[in-house]
Scaffold this motif. Structure first.
Motif, PDB file in Angstrom:
ATOM      1  N   GLU A  79       0.762  -1.220  -0.177  1.00  0.00           N
ATOM      2  CA  GLU A  79      -0.084   0.058  -0.083  1.00  0.00           C
ATOM      3  C   GLU A  79       0.836   1.472  -0.060  1.00  0.00           C
ATOM      4  OE1 GLU A  79      -3.482   1.952   2.556  1.00  0.00           O
ATOM      5  OE2 GLU A  79      -2.513   0.289   3.446  1.00  0.00           O
ATOM      6  N   THR A  95       1.220   5.009   0.187  1.00  0.00           N
ATOM      7  CA  THR A  95       0.316   6.186   0.882  1.00  0.00           C
ATOM      8  C   THR A  95       1.062   7.557   0.934  1.00  0.00           C
ATOM      9  OG1 THR A  95       1.426   5.962   2.968  1.00  0.00           O
ATOM     10  CG2 THR A  95      -0.519   4.443   2.585  1.00  0.00           C
ATOM     11  N   GLN A 109      -9.039  -6.997   2.950  1.00  0.00           N
ATOM     12  CA  GLN A 109      -7.647  -6.506   2.734  1.00  0.00           C
ATOM     13  C   GLN A 109      -6.745  -7.607   2.611  1.00  0.00           C
ATOM     14  OE1 GLN A 109      -6.968  -3.352   1.424  1.00  0.00           O
ATOM     15  NE2 GLN A 109      -9.112  -2.827   1.708  1.00  0.00           N
ATOM     16  N   ARG A 149       3.149  -1.186   3.844  1.00  0.00           N
ATOM     17  CA  ARG A 149       2.630  -0.002   3.768  1.00  0.00           C
ATOM     18  C   ARG A 149       3.908   0.901   3.443  1.00  0.00           C
ATOM     19  NH1 ARG A 149      -0.907  -2.024   7.185  1.00  0.00           N
ATOM     20  NH2 ARG A 149      -3.030  -2.036   6.657  1.00  0.00           N
ATOM     21  N   ASP A 195       4.920   5.001   3.018  1.00  0.00           N
ATOM     22  CA  ASP A 195       4.668   6.481   2.800  1.00  0.00           C
ATOM     23  C   ASP A 195       5.741   7.165   1.759  1.00  0.00           C
ATOM     24  OD1 ASP A 195       4.185   9.241   2.818  1.00  0.00           O
ATOM     25  OD2 ASP A 195       4.143   9.638   4.986  1.00  0.00           O
TER      26      ASP A 195
END
Length: 87
Positions: free
Chosen positions: A15, A17, A59, A65, A67
């Motif tokens: 993911e 972000t 999910q 994840r 950033d």
């Protein structure tokens, strides 16, 4: 996913972000036009407003994840590779 696994492959869901203000600042970048990505603040706003509804969607387990607000694309890839190699 089943097709990849059936052929001996593995998938890693990552993911990506970034804060909303960073996404809004990026959305009109020329590189996004060349890559046929979303390029209007209006469409991005619709997507951001809808993302709260995804909480009800199952999910993938153990997603990574990252950033990307302070990373170049190459730095993002370099951050993901060690995670992929561990799995």
């Amino acid at each position: 996913m089943k097709v990849v696994e059936a052929r001996g492959g593995r998938m890693l869901f990552v993911e990506l972000t970034a804060p909303e203000e960073v996404l809004m600042a990026r959305v009109g970048n020329e590189s996004r036009h060349r890559a046929n990505k979303m390029t209007t603040p209006e469409r991005l706003r619709l997507m951001l407003d809808a993302r709260d509804h995804r909480a009800s969607v199952k999910q993938p387990e153990h997603p990574a994840r990252l950033d990307t607000s302070q990373l170049s694309p190459a730095e993002a890839v370099a951050s993901i590779l060690p995670v992929a190699q561990q799995r």
